[in-house]
Every structure is written in structure tokens, then in C-alpha cells.
Design a protein around this motif. Structure first.
Motif, mmCIF file in Angstrom:
data_model
loop_
_atom_site.group_PDB
_atom_site.id
_atom_site.type_symbol
_atom_site.label_atom_id
_atom_site.label_comp_id
_atom_site.label_asym_id
_atom_site.label_seq_id
_atom_site.Cartn_x
_atom_site.Cartn_y
_atom_site.Cartn_z
ATOM 1 N N SER A 33 61.377 37.705 62.301
ATOM 2 C CA SER A 33 60.303 37.336 63.230
ATOM 3 C C SER A 33 59.739 35.942 62.975
ATOM 4 O O SER A 33 59.250 35.296 63.897
ATOM 5 C CB SER A 33 59.176 38.365 63.180
ATOM 6 O OG SER A 33 58.587 38.377 61.896
ATOM 7 N N LYS A 34 59.812 35.452 61.774
ATOM 8 C CA LYS A 34 59.251 34.133 61.449
ATOM 9 C C LYS A 34 60.244 32.998 61.720
ATOM 10 O O LYS A 34 59.859 31.832 61.716
ATOM 11 C CB LYS A 34 58.844 34.101 59.975
ATOM 12 C CG LYS A 34 57.832 35.173 59.606
ATOM 13 C CD LYS A 34 56.434 34.667 59.691
ATOM 14 C CE LYS A 34 55.443 35.629 59.102
ATOM 15 N NZ LYS A 34 54.849 36.505 60.073
ATOM 16 N N LYS A 35 61.507 33.327 61.965
ATOM 17 C CA LYS A 35 62.520 32.300 62.207
ATOM 18 C C LYS A 35 62.401 31.762 63.630
ATOM 19 O O LYS A 35 62.066 32.489 64.555
ATOM 20 C CB LYS A 35 63.921 32.869 61.986
ATOM 21 C CG LYS A 35 64.172 33.243 60.542
ATOM 22 C CD LYS A 35 65.611 33.615 60.329
ATOM 23 C CE LYS A 35 65.820 33.904 58.862
ATOM 24 N NZ LYS A 35 67.163 33.686 58.430
ATOM 25 N N ASP A 36 62.684 30.475 63.780
ATOM 26 C CA ASP A 36 62.665 29.865 65.107
ATOM 27 C C ASP A 36 63.721 30.477 66.017
ATOM 28 O O ASP A 36 63.489 30.686 67.201
ATOM 29 C CB ASP A 36 62.903 28.362 65.013
ATOM 30 C CG ASP A 36 61.726 27.634 64.377
ATOM 31 O OD1 ASP A 36 60.593 28.147 64.456
ATOM 32 O OD2 ASP A 36 61.954 26.560 63.802
ATOM 33 N N GLN A 37 64.896 30.751 65.414
ATOM 34 C CA GLN A 37 65.990 31.279 66.204
ATOM 35 C C GLN A 37 66.940 32.052 65.287
ATOM 36 O O GLN A 37 67.188 31.643 64.155
ATOM 37 C CB GLN A 37 66.740 30.134 66.870
ATOM 38 C CG GLN A 37 67.759 30.548 67.874
ATOM 39 C CD GLN A 37 68.310 29.344 68.600
ATOM 40 O OE1 GLN A 37 68.840 28.439 67.973
ATOM 41 N NE2 GLN A 37 68.161 29.323 69.915
ATOM 42 N N LYS A 39 70.774 33.426 65.360
ATOM 43 C CA LYS A 39 72.051 33.421 66.072
ATOM 44 C C LYS A 39 72.768 34.734 65.779
ATOM 45 O O LYS A 39 72.910 35.125 64.626
ATOM 46 C CB LYS A 39 72.893 32.231 65.645
ATOM 47 C CG LYS A 39 72.283 30.906 66.073
ATOM 48 C CD LYS A 39 73.160 29.748 65.709
ATOM 49 C CE LYS A 39 72.493 28.460 66.195
ATOM 50 N NZ LYS A 39 73.347 27.297 65.959
ATOM 51 N N LYS A 71 61.369 39.206 73.033
ATOM 52 C CA LYS A 71 60.378 38.129 72.947
ATOM 53 C C LYS A 71 59.834 37.908 71.534
ATOM 54 O O LYS A 71 59.535 36.795 71.153
ATOM 55 C CB LYS A 71 59.235 38.412 73.910
ATOM 56 C CG LYS A 71 59.687 38.444 75.355
ATOM 57 C CD LYS A 71 58.591 38.070 76.279
ATOM 58 C CE LYS A 71 58.933 38.179 77.720
ATOM 59 N NZ LYS A 71 60.124 37.626 78.213
ATOM 60 N N SER A 72 59.728 38.960 70.742
ATOM 61 C CA SER A 72 59.124 38.791 69.412
ATOM 62 C C SER A 72 60.074 38.133 68.424
ATOM 63 O O SER A 72 59.643 37.559 67.441
ATOM 64 C CB SER A 72 58.659 40.148 68.863
ATOM 65 O OG SER A 72 59.753 41.031 68.742
ATOM 66 N N ASN A 74 63.441 35.435 68.575
ATOM 67 C CA ASN A 74 64.215 34.582 69.469
ATOM 68 C C ASN A 74 65.697 34.651 69.087
ATOM 69 O O ASN A 74 66.140 33.986 68.163
ATOM 70 C CB ASN A 74 63.699 33.143 69.388
ATOM 71 C CG ASN A 74 64.405 32.230 70.353
ATOM 72 O OD1 ASN A 74 65.012 32.658 71.323
ATOM 73 N ND2 ASN A 74 64.331 30.931 70.075
ATOM 74 N N GLU A 76 69.690 34.058 69.852
ATOM 75 C CA GLU A 76 70.657 33.290 70.622
ATOM 76 C C GLU A 76 72.007 33.948 70.390
ATOM 77 O O GLU A 76 72.480 34.032 69.249
ATOM 78 C CB GLU A 76 70.724 31.833 70.172
ATOM 79 C CG GLU A 76 71.764 31.040 70.934
ATOM 80 C CD GLU A 76 72.009 29.646 70.379
ATOM 81 O OE1 GLU A 76 73.005 29.026 70.788
ATOM 82 O OE2 GLU A 76 71.231 29.188 69.531
#
Length: 183
Positions: A33-37, A39, A71-72, A74, A76
Motif C-alpha cells: 500500500s505504501k509503494k507508488d506502483q 508491477k 484504488k488502494s 496502484n 500496473e
């Protein structure tokens, strides 16, 4: 006697500590949850059931779509496993469709009677979802997810995408949803 007791206590502590390291986590929300993205690579789903009726391409696409809509965290979706942070596998264990809902709601007499009187179609999908660290291959989370549906006028063809959707929702919730306070 004290040495034996001390030895037993130390052995128990080692076993407990070792067991905790190998056990997959209950939920991966805090990890991601704290990571920007994040993969993610989704393997082609596999059908290990006797029915062999699940559309595996559709199931994989629905898993990818559900992750993208989250949404919580991100996510990819990547097409190359080498680019991924995590890898998701899905193995269908069972798909069942019945014209009549089995008697399964037995929490009391009223519920039992209501379940017996209700005429509806029934579908059940069970699948094993596994989330692995892409670089190490370590299993981070693994569970068997069971999704059941009871609907009027739900033929077998209509039930399959509905069962897929339900199983994926349960997977996403159990694996990636914010844990609730249990106090």
C-alpha cells in the motif's frame, strides 16, 4: 530437570520462529500500500477441474482488470514476467453448475425452509490463487477461494463469467484489502 525444560522451551521457540518465516502472510496490503506502483504479471490461468469449462483467457483478463481498478494499491499489469514485482497464478480446482440450488443454508429452521422453497440456479467456482515475489519466487500469499452464486434464470453459460467475477472479488479482498481491526 531444569536443563531438560530449558531445552524444550528453546526447541519450541526455534520451531515457532521457523514456522512464522515460512508461512505466507495473511494479507499483502501493508507490503504494497505504501509503494507508488506495484508491477504485476498474471500467468495464464489453468483449469485443473474435471469440468474444463472455464474460459481461461477471460479469467486472466478479469484478474488483470480487477488489479488495475484497485484504488488502494496502484497495480500496473506488465506483459513480461521479468519486469514484475509480483506474479499471480490461478488454478481452477472446481466449477459446478446446477439447475437447482442445493440445500446449504442451514443456520436455523426458517433459513432451511426458505432455502428449500427457493427455486434458483447454482454455480460454484473454487480456485487456488498464489502470489509470488517475482525475483525470488517465494510464495507471499496462497489460498483456495470459493465463490458461490444462487440466481434465478442463470444458465451455465451465464454463470461462468459471474463466478469468475465473484472469485476475483474475493481474492482481491482477501489478499490486498486493508485489514480491519479485530478488537
Amino acid at each position: 530437570m531444569k536443563k531438560v525444560l530449558l531445552g524444550v522451551v528453546i526447541c519450541c521457540m526455534v520451531l515457532i520462529a521457523h514456522n512464522g518465516e515460512c508461512r505466507p502472510q495473511d494479507n499483502l496490503y501493508k507490503m504494497f500500500s505504501k509503494k507508488d506502483q506495484v508491477k504485476v504479471f498474471v500467468h495464464d490461468a489453468q483449469d485443473k477441474s474435471n469440468a474444463q469449462k472455464v474460459d481461461l483467457r477471460e479469467l486472466r483478463q478479469e484478474i488483470e482488470d480487477a488489479l488495475i481498478l484497485r484504488k488502494s494499491i496502484n497495480f500496473e499489469v506488465v506483459s513480461n514476467k521479468a519486469e514484475a514485482d509480483i506474479v499471480i497464478d490461478c488454478k481452477v480446482k472446481e466449477f459446478v453448475w446446477m439447475e437447482e440450488d442445493p440445500l446449504d443454508n442451514v443456520h436455523g429452521v426458517v433459513d432451511f425452509v426458505a432455502d428449500a422453497v427457493m427455486i434458483a440456479n447454482y454455480a460454484r467456482l473454487q480456485a487456488i490463487f498464489t502470489v509470488k515475489d517475482a525475483s525470488s519466487g517465494k510464495v507471499l500469499w496462497k489460498r483456495t477461494i470459493k465463490a458461490t452464486l444462487t440466481e434465478k434464470d442463470m444458465d451455465e453459460a451465464k454463470s461462468m463469467p459471474m463466478a469468475n467475477e465473484r472469485a476475483i472479488k474475493v481474492f482481491i479482498r482477501k489478499c490486498f484489502a486493508k485489514p480491519h481491526d479485530r478488537s
